[in-house]
Scaffold this active site. Structure first.
Site, PDB file in Angstrom:
ATOM      1  N   CYS A  78      24.938 -30.372  15.778  1.00  0.00           N
ATOM      2  CA  CYS A  78      24.957 -31.876  16.797  1.00  0.00           C
ATOM      3  C   CYS A  78      26.306 -32.279  15.618  1.00  0.00           C
ATOM      4  CB  CYS A  78      23.693 -32.515  16.968  1.00  0.00           C
ATOM      5  SG  CYS A  78      22.809 -31.550  18.158  1.00  0.00           S
ATOM      6  N   ASP A 101      33.780 -19.844  12.453  1.00  0.00           N
ATOM      7  CA  ASP A 101      33.457 -20.267  11.546  1.00  0.00           C
ATOM      8  C   ASP A 101      33.329 -20.425  10.210  1.00  0.00           C
ATOM      9  OD1 ASP A 101      30.163 -18.449  11.693  1.00  0.00           O
ATOM     10  OD2 ASP A 101      30.959 -19.060   9.758  1.00  0.00           O
ATOM     11  N   HIS A 148      21.707 -29.722  23.009  1.00  0.00           N
ATOM     12  CA  HIS A 148      20.963 -29.266  21.934  1.00  0.00           C
ATOM     13  C   HIS A 148      20.093 -28.554  22.424  1.00  0.00           C
ATOM     14  CE1 HIS A 148      19.037 -28.620  17.660  1.00  0.00           C
ATOM     15  NE2 HIS A 148      18.041 -28.404  18.799  1.00  0.00           N
ATOM     16  N   ASN A 171      21.729 -14.859  16.623  1.00  0.00           N
ATOM     17  CA  ASN A 171      20.393 -14.669  16.257  1.00  0.00           C
ATOM     18  C   ASN A 171      19.705 -16.188  16.885  1.00  0.00           C
ATOM     19  OD1 ASN A 171      21.756 -13.107  14.589  1.00  0.00           O
ATOM     20  ND2 ASN A 171      22.523 -14.109  13.260  1.00  0.00           N
ATOM     21  N   HIS A 230      20.521 -24.466  15.952  1.00  0.00           N
ATOM     22  CA  HIS A 230      20.834 -25.370  17.167  1.00  0.00           C
ATOM     23  C   HIS A 230      21.894 -23.583  18.246  1.00  0.00           C
ATOM     24  CE1 HIS A 230      23.589 -28.027  19.534  1.00  0.00           C
ATOM     25  NE2 HIS A 230      24.546 -27.351  20.159  1.00  0.00           N
ATOM     26  N   HIS A 262      24.257 -21.425  18.649  1.00  0.00           N
ATOM     27  CA  HIS A 262      25.179 -20.786  18.565  1.00  0.00           C
ATOM     28  C   HIS A 262      25.403 -19.086  19.052  1.00  0.00           C
ATOM     29  CE1 HIS A 262      23.446 -20.401  15.213  1.00  0.00           C
ATOM     30  NE2 HIS A 262      23.929 -19.386  14.620  1.00  0.00           N
TER      31      HIS A 262
HETATM   32  P1  DGP Z   1      23.242 -17.947  12.066  1.00  0.00           P
HETATM   33  O1  DGP Z   1      22.674 -17.123  10.747  1.00  0.00           O
HETATM   34  O2  DGP Z   1      23.005 -16.830  13.052  1.00  0.00           O
HETATM   35  O3  DGP Z   1      22.517 -19.285  11.972  1.00  0.00           O
HETATM   36  O4  DGP Z   1      24.635 -18.458  12.294  1.00  0.00           O
HETATM   37  C1  DGP Z   1      25.597 -19.434  11.048  1.00  0.00           C
HETATM   38  C2  DGP Z   1      26.298 -19.910  11.039  1.00  0.00           C
HETATM   39  O5  DGP Z   1      27.330 -21.113  10.991  1.00  0.00           O
HETATM   40  C3  DGP Z   1      27.411 -19.016   9.953  1.00  0.00           C
HETATM   41  O6  DGP Z   1      27.415 -17.552  10.216  1.00  0.00           O
HETATM   42  C4  DGP Z   1      28.243 -19.653   8.967  1.00  0.00           C
HETATM   43  C5  DGP Z   1      28.306 -20.570   9.697  1.00  0.00           C
HETATM   44  N1  DGP Z   1      28.525 -22.973   9.439  1.00  0.00           N
HETATM   45  C6  DGP Z   1      27.284 -23.304   8.696  1.00  0.00           C
HETATM   46  N2  DGP Z   1      28.033 -23.988   8.355  1.00  0.00           N
HETATM   47  C7  DGP Z   1      29.249 -24.340   8.842  1.00  0.00           C
HETATM   48  C8  DGP Z   1      29.490 -25.647   9.210  1.00  0.00           C
HETATM   49  O7  DGP Z   1      29.209 -26.572   8.417  1.00  0.00           O
HETATM   50  N3  DGP Z   1      30.862 -25.646   9.677  1.00  0.00           N
HETATM   51  C9  DGP Z   1      31.491 -23.899  10.086  1.00  0.00           C
HETATM   52  N4  DGP Z   1      32.192 -24.069  11.041  1.00  0.00           N
HETATM   53  N5  DGP Z   1      30.619 -22.883  10.615  1.00  0.00           N
HETATM   54  C10 DGP Z   1      29.170 -22.960   9.861  1.00  0.00           C
END
Ligand code: DGP
Length: 112
Positions: free
Chosen positions: A6, A29, A45, A85, A96, A98
């Site tokens: 968010c 990512d 959200h 996931n 959140h 994704h």
């Molecule tokens: P999951 O494990 O499916 O919840 O994936 C979460 C993803 O979010 C992980 O691949 C890393 C990414 N991530 C975590 N924090 C940040 C952030 O601050 N910025 C970005 N761009 N990605 C993030």
């Protein structure tokens, strides 16, 4: 609510945006697992796919529709993978909803 994605939607936390419309945001990512690794999220959200109901199905359909155009724009002409996931056993770290778009190389055959 204190939610990382968010805060990315609001711009309070910076991200590298690759696609945005009124309902959906896609950004790179921070910890890429493939040459191309993009996260696609609804701006509202929803904690995970487990929270999706008929009420949010049009939003999710729209989100899924934008994924192929993002993949095309990223040059993923030879295929790619989309992953979401869910919860503890699914190793969901950000609560959140994704969808990961992974591509740019031949991916591993193992799904889990
Ligand atoms: P999951 O494990 O499916 O919840 O994936 C979460 C993803 O979010 C992980 O691949 C890393 C990414 N991530 C975590 N924090 C940040 C952030 O601050 N910025 C970005 N761009 N990605 C993030």
């Amino acid at each position: 609510m204190n939610c990382l994605f968010c805060s990315i939607v609001s711009g309070d936390i910076p991200s590298t945006r690759v696609y945005e419309d009124e309902r959906v945001l896609a950004f790179r990512d921070i910890n890429p697992q493939a040459p191309v690794h993009i996260l696609v999220i609804p701006k509202v959200h929803l904690s995970s796919l487990d929270e999706v109901t008929e009420k949010s199905s049009a939003l999710i359909a729209h989100l899924l529709e934008v994924i192929p155009s993002i993949a095309r724009a990223e040059g993923l002409t030879n295929g790619y993978r989309v992953v979401t996931n869910i919860g503890e056993d699914g190793c969901q770290s950000v609560k959140h909803l994704h969808f990961h778009i992974l591509g740019g190389a031949k991916l591993g055959e193992q799904m889990a």
